[in-house]
Motif scaffolding. Structure first.
Motif, mmCIF file in Angstrom:
data_model
loop_
_atom_site.group_PDB
_atom_site.id
_atom_site.type_symbol
_atom_site.label_atom_id
_atom_site.label_comp_id
_atom_site.label_asym_id
_atom_site.label_seq_id
_atom_site.Cartn_x
_atom_site.Cartn_y
_atom_site.Cartn_z
ATOM 1 N N ALA A 383 -22.111 127.472 52.963
ATOM 2 C CA ALA A 383 -21.644 126.888 51.703
ATOM 3 C C ALA A 383 -20.251 127.393 51.335
ATOM 4 O O ALA A 383 -19.424 126.633 50.805
ATOM 5 C CB ALA A 383 -22.634 127.205 50.592
ATOM 6 N N ARG A 384 -19.969 128.671 51.628
ATOM 7 C CA ARG A 384 -18.675 129.253 51.265
ATOM 8 C C ARG A 384 -17.701 129.331 52.434
ATOM 9 O O ARG A 384 -16.589 129.810 52.278
ATOM 10 C CB ARG A 384 -18.902 130.648 50.682
ATOM 11 C CG ARG A 384 -19.702 130.601 49.381
ATOM 12 C CD ARG A 384 -19.903 131.977 48.791
ATOM 13 N NE ARG A 384 -20.558 131.895 47.480
ATOM 14 C CZ ARG A 384 -20.902 132.948 46.749
ATOM 15 N NH1 ARG A 384 -20.637 134.173 47.201
ATOM 16 N NH2 ARG A 384 -21.490 132.798 45.586
ATOM 17 N N ASP A 385 -18.150 128.884 53.613
ATOM 18 C CA ASP A 385 -17.318 128.870 54.813
ATOM 19 C C ASP A 385 -16.758 130.254 55.117
ATOM 20 O O ASP A 385 -15.560 130.429 55.388
ATOM 21 C CB ASP A 385 -16.187 127.854 54.681
ATOM 22 C CG ASP A 385 -15.562 127.507 56.036
ATOM 23 O OD1 ASP A 385 -16.248 127.728 57.054
ATOM 24 O OD2 ASP A 385 -14.422 127.041 56.062
ATOM 25 N N LEU A 453 -21.036 139.491 51.627
ATOM 26 C CA LEU A 453 -20.612 138.319 52.397
ATOM 27 C C LEU A 453 -19.186 137.926 52.036
ATOM 28 O O LEU A 453 -18.370 137.612 52.909
ATOM 29 C CB LEU A 453 -21.569 137.150 52.141
ATOM 30 C CG LEU A 453 -21.155 135.788 52.721
ATOM 31 C CD1 LEU A 453 -21.137 135.854 54.244
ATOM 32 C CD2 LEU A 453 -22.100 134.693 52.245
ATOM 33 N N GLU A 454 -18.863 137.945 50.758
ATOM 34 C CA GLU A 454 -17.522 137.559 50.319
ATOM 35 C C GLU A 454 -16.457 138.522 50.827
ATOM 36 O O GLU A 454 -15.294 138.158 50.984
ATOM 37 C CB GLU A 454 -17.475 137.483 48.792
ATOM 38 C CG GLU A 454 -18.284 136.328 48.226
ATOM 39 C CD GLU A 454 -18.308 136.331 46.708
ATOM 40 O OE1 GLU A 454 -17.814 137.311 46.124
ATOM 41 O OE2 GLU A 454 -18.826 135.372 46.127
ATOM 42 N N SER A 455 -16.858 139.774 51.068
ATOM 43 C CA SER A 455 -15.919 140.754 51.622
ATOM 44 C C SER A 455 -16.239 140.998 53.091
ATOM 45 O O SER A 455 -16.173 142.125 53.574
ATOM 46 C CB SER A 455 -15.996 142.074 50.848
ATOM 47 O OG SER A 455 -17.310 142.605 50.940
ATOM 48 N N ALA A 456 -16.628 139.916 53.800
ATOM 49 C CA ALA A 456 -17.039 140.042 55.206
ATOM 50 C C ALA A 456 -15.825 140.316 56.081
ATOM 51 O O ALA A 456 -15.409 139.522 56.913
ATOM 52 C CB ALA A 456 -17.749 138.774 55.666
ATOM 53 N N ASP A 457 -15.238 141.465 55.856
ATOM 54 C CA ASP A 457 -14.056 141.902 56.583
ATOM 55 C C ASP A 457 -14.424 143.196 57.294
ATOM 56 O O ASP A 457 -15.186 144.011 56.778
ATOM 57 C CB ASP A 457 -12.916 142.156 55.590
ATOM 58 C CG ASP A 457 -11.590 142.386 56.284
ATOM 59 O OD1 ASP A 457 -11.546 143.188 57.227
ATOM 60 O OD2 ASP A 457 -10.610 141.766 55.854
ATOM 61 N N ALA A 458 -13.902 143.407 58.471
ATOM 62 C CA ALA A 458 -14.249 144.598 59.239
ATOM 63 C C ALA A 458 -13.933 145.875 58.477
ATOM 64 O O ALA A 458 -14.562 146.906 58.673
ATOM 65 C CB ALA A 458 -13.502 144.589 60.573
ATOM 66 N N ASP A 459 -12.920 145.825 57.570
ATOM 67 C CA ASP A 459 -12.573 147.022 56.815
ATOM 68 C C ASP A 459 -13.484 147.231 55.616
ATOM 69 O O ASP A 459 -13.598 148.333 55.089
ATOM 70 C CB ASP A 459 -11.130 146.926 56.330
ATOM 71 C CG ASP A 459 -10.143 146.904 57.497
ATOM 72 O OD1 ASP A 459 -10.489 147.495 58.554
ATOM 73 O OD2 ASP A 459 -9.075 146.280 57.353
ATOM 74 N N GLN A 460 -14.117 146.170 55.140
ATOM 75 C CA GLN A 460 -14.959 146.266 53.966
ATOM 76 C C GLN A 460 -16.397 146.635 54.316
ATOM 77 O O GLN A 460 -17.052 147.389 53.616
ATOM 78 C CB GLN A 460 -14.948 144.926 53.214
ATOM 79 C CG GLN A 460 -13.578 144.461 52.751
ATOM 80 C CD GLN A 460 -13.063 145.285 51.594
ATOM 81 O OE1 GLN A 460 -13.824 145.913 50.892
ATOM 82 N NE2 GLN A 460 -11.747 145.275 51.420
ATOM 83 N N LEU A 461 -16.927 146.097 55.424
ATOM 84 C CA LEU A 461 -18.288 146.386 55.821
ATOM 85 C C LEU A 461 -18.367 147.759 56.469
ATOM 86 O O LEU A 461 -17.366 148.286 56.959
ATOM 87 C CB LEU A 461 -18.791 145.313 56.790
ATOM 88 C CG LEU A 461 -18.986 143.924 56.182
ATOM 89 C CD1 LEU A 461 -19.360 142.926 57.249
ATOM 90 C CD2 LEU A 461 -20.052 143.944 55.090
ATOM 91 N N PRO A 462 -19.566 148.347 56.501
ATOM 92 C CA PRO A 462 -19.707 149.671 57.119
ATOM 93 C C PRO A 462 -19.297 149.640 58.589
ATOM 94 O O PRO A 462 -19.642 148.718 59.312
ATOM 95 C CB PRO A 462 -21.192 149.994 56.963
ATOM 96 C CG PRO A 462 -21.859 148.676 56.736
ATOM 97 C CD PRO A 462 -20.860 147.849 56.010
#
Length: 466
Positions: A383-385, A453-462
């Motif tokens: 839904a949010r691509d 999910l909205e911050s699905a960035d390698a730097d944001q996730l553990p």
């Protein structure tokens, strides 16, 4: 003297008896299936003692040799059976037409003929559906021809017993129980009375001679075993053979097992040259990509004692229909509907004006609640691509309040994920410490999962553990 009452009416679908005719069966809910049962109701008689066949003995002195499983030579089938087949056991293998039941049992007969598990005696394959020539052609194609594998085309239980006397097999395969009939019982082969009588006769033969018997069974359009419900009670083991005829993957799922676990699953691959077990099937349910794609999430389900990685895919498209389309494949449609409602109410994602398609990869069926969070994030991602990282697995049951609940065996699931190269995970609270090599993020509710999910960035996730 009082008159004996008639036997009443019996359902032709499941064998349920009633005193008066009714339009719908209370047991199987079939309409117009009751017919008058012949005979009279027997009167209660006083039980007189007779000499027992064997003397009672302390349970600790009972010989365990009669319950020892003997391998069939097909490892994935032995896994489901609990190590192999027990002498005198009757195993019912049910599945849809064309799924590969006959091919699998022909392979079992061939392995037995080769002496798998120290097999004593040849294997006898009795077919009531095909001619002997048709079975021989399949055996030639799959390489299952052997001098110790005997073949007979019969549809009468008396002739079948005569073949058993002549061959003296160590394993009997009957394909299928619905095609075998008895001249001493009313009804046509496949009917309730005939199936019950034939199965009872085969069970008695198996127990009397210590002969393991494998029966092929048909299924109804709902997927249940065809014939009377008592059929499943008479046999020792009930297995369901599942698979999409457009896919090579086949699953043998244990439903009942008096000699082992009743929730185990065996994986097979149906090929042109026969059927082969798949010892490590997790890779069949994943699509490996160089770049992450929105609308996909990977989860780990447990089938029996085996953790399997599976990919959930979702597609969300705008719709102008008053009632947008919802299509589900490989997932529980009721659970998907619940997850969509939670996403819209608790996650503030507008879905009521969109067509939603959700499916699994490779023909996997995800029915346990542990796949809820993966389905939710796959839909939200579509839904949010926004694509989830390619090395992330998602575990958790989603409640109606939006909370993410704990699921069993989290450590074992994550260890399997780490073995296949997944080093990050979203897990529910109180799931214990993750295994080495996996960095886990606790997700207490669906709102937290959507923020991640909205911050699905390698730097944001553990970051993955090194």
């Amino acid at each position: 003297m009082a008159k004996s009452k008639g036997a009443g009416y019996r359902c032709a679908e499941c064998g349920y008896d009633v005193a008066k005719w009714v339009g719908r069966c209370p047991e199987c809910h079939a309409w117009g299936s009751f017919a008058e049962a012949a005979g009279t109701k027997p009167q209660l008689a006083r039980i007189s003692a007779s000499a027992p066949s064997t003397a009672a003995k302390p349970i600790g002195s009972v010989d365990l040799a009669t319950a020892k499983a003997r391998p069939t030579g097909v490892d994935e089938l032995d896994r489901v059976l609990g190590g192999g087949i027990v002498a005198g056991a009757v195993v019912l293998l049910a599945g849809e037409p064309g799924v590969g039941k006959s091919t699998l049992l022909l392979e079992v007969g061939h392995r037995w003929a080769l002496g798998a598990g120290g097999a004593a005696g040849p294997a006898l394959y009795v077919t009531g559906e095909e001619s002997a020539g048709q079975v021989r052609l399949r055996a030639e194609r799959t390489g299952n021809v052997h001098d110790n594998l005997y073949l007979a085309a019969e549809s009468d239980i008396g002739a079948l017993a005569a073949h058993v006397d002549a061959v003296q097999p160590g394993l009997l395969i009957v394909d299928s129980v619905q095609t075998i009939g008895s001249a001493e019982v009313d009804g046509t082969p496949g009917g309730v009375t005939q199936v019950r009588a034939v199965t009872a006769a085969l069970v008695a033969l198996a127990k009397e001679r210590g002969l393991p018997v494998l029966l092929v069974g048909h299924v109804t359009k709902e997927g249940a075993v065809a014939g009377p419900r008592v059929l499943e009670h008479l046999v020792d083991v009930v297995l369901h053979f599942e698979g999409d005829r457009h896919s090579m993957l086949r699953l043998v799922r244990g439903v009942k097992n008096r000699f082992g676990p009743a929730d185990e699953v065996g994986c097979f691959e149906l090929r042109e040259d026969g059927i082969a077990g798949v010892a490590d099937p997790s890779g069949l349910f994943l699509n490996r990509r160089e770049a992450a794609v929105s609308g996909t999430a990977v989860t780990v389900i447990v089938e029996g004692k085996r953790p399997l990685l599976g990919e959930v895919q979702a597609l969300v498209a705008g719709s102008s229909l008053a009632a947008p389309r919802r299509a589900v494949s490989g997932l529980d449609s009721s659970r998907v509907a619940m997850v969509l409602a939670v996403l819209e109410r608790r996650g503030r994602i507008r879905l009521s004006n969109a067509d939603i398609y959700a499916a699994t990869v490779g023909g996997m069926r995800v029915t346990e609640p542990a796949g809820d969070l993966a389905a939710a994030l796959a839909v939200a991602s579509a839904a949010r691509d926004i694509a989830l990282p390619g090395d992330l697995v998602v575990l958790g049951e989603v409640g109606l309040a939006g909370e993410v609940r704990r699921v069993p065996d989290v450590s074992r699931r994550l260890a399997e994920a780490a073995r296949l190269g997944f080093h990050r995970a979203f897990i529910p609270p109180d799931s214990g410490r993750p295994p080495a090599g996996v960095s886990a993020q606790v997700v207490p509710d669906i709102s937290t999962a959507l923020r991640l999910l909205e911050s699905a960035d390698a730097d944001q996730l553990p970051a993955a553990s090194r």
